[in-house]
Design a protein around this motif. Structure first.
Motif, short mmCIF file in Angstrom:
data_model
loop_
_atom_site.label_atom_id
_atom_site.label_comp_id
_atom_site.label_asym_id
_atom_site.label_seq_id
_atom_site.Cartn_x
_atom_site.Cartn_y
_atom_site.Cartn_z
N SER A 64 -12.89 13.33 35.69
CA SER A 64 -14.22 13.94 35.58
C SER A 64 -14.60 14.14 34.11
O SER A 64 -15.77 13.99 33.74
N GLY A 65 -13.61 14.45 33.27
CA GLY A 65 -13.89 14.59 31.84
C GLY A 65 -14.33 13.28 31.22
O GLY A 65 -15.23 13.24 30.37
N SER A 66 -13.74 12.18 31.64
CA SER A 66 -14.15 10.87 31.14
C SER A 66 -15.58 10.55 31.56
O SER A 66 -16.36 10.00 30.77
N LEU A 67 -15.91 10.90 32.81
CA LEU A 67 -17.27 10.66 33.27
C LEU A 67 -18.27 11.49 32.48
O LEU A 67 -19.35 11.00 32.11
N ILE A 68 -17.92 12.74 32.19
CA ILE A 68 -18.83 13.60 31.41
C ILE A 68 -19.01 13.05 30.00
O ILE A 68 -20.13 13.02 29.46
N ILE A 69 -17.94 12.60 29.37
CA ILE A 69 -18.04 12.05 28.02
C ILE A 69 -18.91 10.79 28.01
O ILE A 69 -19.75 10.59 27.12
N GLY A 70 -18.71 9.93 29.01
CA GLY A 70 -19.52 8.72 29.08
C GLY A 70 -21.00 9.02 29.25
O GLY A 70 -21.85 8.41 28.60
N VAL A 71 -21.31 9.98 30.13
CA VAL A 71 -22.72 10.33 30.35
C VAL A 71 -23.31 10.97 29.10
O VAL A 71 -24.46 10.70 28.73
#
Length: 203
Positions: A64-71
């Protein structure tokens, strides 16, 4: 060439020039690199790599942290394009998110997203709007002070504005290199000698 093809070419040329004008007014490449950097950071933790009959899942505990960073990187890239006034903040935030992605998202999307976000943030911080060129092409050249500038003592175009005494030009037919005739001491002028000779003849 038909009128339809000419009109289509003119419209394409107008679109190209309008896009170029829009691109020059904002950190375009910084925003593009930041947008692209969010893709590998957000994609790899949720991707499955299939090799023959083997399936590798690269998901981590911080997916989820990777998704937040990408967004966030995607949003920051759009911010650099449409809100260039806050480009410094967006660039610094992109650099910080790139550093965080090293420990959160598979070494920053296998270093691809990390490098793209780092370069994009640096470009956004260093970008500055250009100064438009002025309409005035420059000051006009001024004439030097002198008779020719004020309009006085104008000649036929070759000796205008020249001052000073020039030597007398010898008459036509005379030798300009001939030596001057010597003048003897005690010699009388020519008119007095002629008058005296006339008196002797009369006497």
């Amino acid at each position: 060439m038909s009128a339809e093809s000419t009109g289509l070419r003119a419209r394409l040329r107008y679109v190209r020039l309008a896009f170029r004008h829009w691109r020059w007014q904002r950190p375009f490449w910084a925003g593009l690199l930041t947008l692209v950097a969010g893709v590998p950071i957000a994609y790899f933790p949720y991707a499955n790599l299939t090799l023959g009959q083997l399936t590798f899942r690269m998901a981590t505990t911080a997916g989820s942290g990777s998704l937040i960073i990408g967004v966030l990187l995607f949003v920051l890239g759009l911010t650099m394009w449409f809100q260039s006034a806050v480009r410094v903040f967006a660039g610094v935030a992109s650099i910080l998110l790139a550093l965080v992605s090293l420990v959160v998202s598979n070494f920053g999307g296998f270093l691809v997203g990390f490098l793209l976000a780092l370069i994009g943030g640096a470009l956004a911080v260093s970008w500055a709007p250009g100064v438009p060129a002025g309409d005035d092409p420059g000051g006009k050249a001024e004439l030097p002070d002198g008779p020719s500038a004020s309009g006085g003592d104008e000649d036929d175009g070759f000796g205008a504005g020249l001052s000073g005494d020039f030597p007398d030009v010898p008459a036509q037919g005379s030798d300009p290199f001939a030596a001057p005739e010597p003048v003897l001491a005690g010699a009388r002028p020519e008119d007095e000698t002629t008058e005296e000779n006339g008196r002797h003849r009369a006497g």
